[in-house]
Design a protein around this motif. Structure first.
Motif, PDB file in Angstrom:
ATOM      1  N   GLY A   1     -11.853  -0.685  -4.643  1.00  7.62           N
ATOM      2  CA  GLY A   1     -10.627   0.006  -5.025  1.00  7.62           C
ATOM      3  C   GLY A   1     -10.206  -0.096  -6.473  1.00  7.62           C
TER       4      GLY A   1
ATOM      5  N   LYS B   1       0.828  -1.206   0.000  1.00  8.58           N
ATOM      6  CA  LYS B   1       0.000   0.000   0.000  1.00  8.58           C
ATOM      7  C   LYS B   1       0.863   1.256   0.000  1.00  8.58           C
ATOM      8  CE  LYS B   1      -3.637   2.450   2.505  1.00  8.58           C
ATOM      9  NZ  LYS B   1      -4.444   2.640   1.282  1.00  8.58           N
TER      10      LYS B   1
ATOM     11  N   PHE C   1      -2.541   1.092  -2.802  1.00  7.84           N
ATOM     12  CA  PHE C   1      -3.754   0.284  -2.662  1.00  7.84           C
ATOM     13  C   PHE C   1      -3.398  -1.174  -2.416  1.00  7.84           C
ATOM     14  CE2 PHE C   1      -2.613  -0.473  -6.993  1.00  7.84           C
ATOM     15  CZ  PHE C   1      -3.287  -1.594  -7.456  1.00  7.84           C
TER      16      PHE C   1
ATOM     17  N   GLN D   1      -6.328   8.095  -4.139  1.00  8.08           N
ATOM     18  CA  GLN D   1      -6.707   6.764  -3.649  1.00  8.08           C
ATOM     19  C   GLN D   1      -6.857   6.781  -2.135  1.00  8.08           C
ATOM     20  OE1 GLN D   1      -4.242   4.500  -7.246  1.00  8.08           O
ATOM     21  NE2 GLN D   1      -3.649   4.134  -5.143  1.00  8.08           N
TER      22      GLN D   1
ATOM     23  N   THR E   1       1.883  -0.582 -10.241  1.00  8.75           N
ATOM     24  CA  THR E   1       0.437  -0.477 -10.030  1.00  8.75           C
ATOM     25  C   THR E   1      -0.314  -1.477 -10.893  1.00  8.75           C
ATOM     26  OG1 THR E   1       0.618   1.872  -9.469  1.00  8.75           O
ATOM     27  CG2 THR E   1      -1.549   1.083 -10.165  1.00  8.75           C
TER      28      THR E   1
ATOM     29  N   ASN F   1      -4.962   4.703   5.511  1.00  7.98           N
ATOM     30  CA  ASN F   1      -5.622   5.543   4.511  1.00  7.98           C
ATOM     31  C   ASN F   1      -5.543   7.008   4.905  1.00  7.98           C
ATOM     32  OD1 ASN F   1      -6.483   3.709   2.521  1.00  7.98           O
ATOM     33  ND2 ASN F   1      -8.227   3.078   3.754  1.00  7.98           N
TER      34      ASN F   1
ATOM     35  N   LEU G   1     -11.303   2.548  -9.189  1.00 10.29           N
ATOM     36  CA  LEU G   1     -10.692   3.860  -9.003  1.00 10.29           C
ATOM     37  C   LEU G   1      -9.255   3.860  -9.505  1.00 10.29           C
ATOM     38  CD1 LEU G   1     -10.568   6.743  -7.933  1.00 10.29           C
ATOM     39  CD2 LEU G   1     -10.106   5.817  -5.646  1.00 10.29           C
ATOM     40  N   VAL G   2      -8.521   2.793  -9.215  1.00  9.74           N
ATOM     41  CA  VAL G   2      -7.135   2.694  -9.684  1.00  9.74           C
ATOM     42  C   VAL G   2      -7.102   2.641 -11.214  1.00  9.74           C
ATOM     43  CG1 VAL G   2      -5.025   1.319  -9.600  1.00  9.74           C
ATOM     44  CG2 VAL G   2      -6.433   1.551  -7.552  1.00  9.74           C
TER      45      VAL G   2
ATOM     46  N   GLN H   1      -2.028  10.442  -7.654  1.00 10.12           N
ATOM     47  CA  GLN H   1      -2.804   9.209  -7.691  1.00 10.12           C
ATOM     48  C   GLN H   1      -2.893   8.570  -6.315  1.00 10.12           C
ATOM     49  OE1 GLN H   1      -2.188   6.561 -10.958  1.00 10.12           O
ATOM     50  NE2 GLN H   1      -2.804   4.737  -9.834  1.00 10.12           N
TER      51      GLN H   1
ATOM     52  N   PHE I   1     -10.316   5.744  -0.466  1.00  8.47           N
ATOM     53  CA  PHE I   1     -10.322   4.570   0.407  1.00  8.47           C
ATOM     54  C   PHE I   1     -10.580   4.971   1.856  1.00  8.47           C
ATOM     55  CE2 PHE I   1      -7.050   2.565  -2.701  1.00  8.47           C
ATOM     56  CZ  PHE I   1      -8.046   2.437  -3.657  1.00  8.47           C
TER      57      PHE I   1
END
Length: 256
Positions: A159, A28, A33, A180, A239, A64, A162-163, A176, A184
């Protein structure tokens, strides 16, 4: 399984839970994420699903918050403002789809979202690079926001869409990860409130979630150090690789 401050888990299982949380938080910290996915998959392999879920709630909430606020409250608020349509649509669909949780088989949802996510990641790693143009951004934000909220309310997985959206926009890595974290973080607050109500998080399970904060904070710190050293191209590849793993994990949950 009963928990207490004096004997939360047998030592061997506690070490395993710490290791899984450390790895999840590291990923993360580096990519922004996948922490809940890694934690629930790992912890549920030797704990009850309810205890595994309880364990990840506070670590994901705190990390988060760290992620969203790393560049300060003003930057986090700017992320809320710029992506408010995605968050608003996602929240509405999450609440609506949550009412269907007993009527829809989650395995179907896992398959429907897992396959496209996995294919998206593999295709981009192979050289395909779709871009969301400015004239199509609003429609993409509404569509993927609805998908994220719709599957999130039923399956608890919100998640990856969104990624995917941020990756297709070729969002700079710092922005980014911040966006996120904001998205989140909102979901984590909702998850906390939900499971205080359901009883998953209670006086017996809270100590387990609390002690997992230590490896979560350590892993997050280490992952953020790696993130700071990644250039944009390497961050994108990492990612996408994690997205492929996330998609495969959803397919695994659908099949098994």
């Amino acid at each position: 399984m009963d928990l207490s401050l004096n004997g939360i888990l047998p030592p061997l299982l506690l070490v395993a839970a710490f290791a899984i949380t450390l790895v999840a938080a590291f990923v993360k910290g580096a990519t922004g994420f996948a922490m809940p996915m890694i934690m629930i998959s790992g912890l549920a392999s030797f704990l009850s699903p309810e205890l595994a879920l309880a364990g990840l709630i506070l670590p994901t909430l705190v990390t988060n918050g760290m992620q969203a606020l790393r560049d300060g409250p003003a930057a986090a608020w700017d992320a809320v403002r710029r992506y408010r349509l995605f968050f608003l649509i996602g929240g509405v669909f999450l609440v609506l789809s949550g009412q269907l949780v007993t009527a829809v088989n989650p395995r179907i949802i896992y398959a429907l979202i897992g396959v496209p996510i996995m294919l998206f990641g593999v295709a981009q790693l192979s050289g395909w690079k779709p871009a969301i143009t400015s004239e199509h951004r609003r429609r993409a934000e509404i569509g993927l926001g609805a998908v994220a909220g719709g599957i999130g309310g039923i399956s608890g997985v919100w998640g990856p869409p969104l990624v995917m959206y941020l990756t297709a926009l070729d969002t700079p890595k710092t922005e980014q990860v911040r966006v996120q974290g904001v998205g989140f973080g909102m979901a984590s607050i909702l998850l906390l409130g939900t499971h205080l109500q359901t009883g998953v998080l209670n006086a017996q399970t809270v100590p387990f979630s609390v002690i997992l904060l230590a490896p979560a904070l350590a892993g997050m710190w280490l992952g953020q150090r790696v993130h700071d050293r990644l250039d944009q191209a390497m961050f994108r590849r990492m990612t996408l690789a994690v997205l492929v793993v996330a998609g495969l994990n959803l397919i695994r949950r659908a099949v098994f």
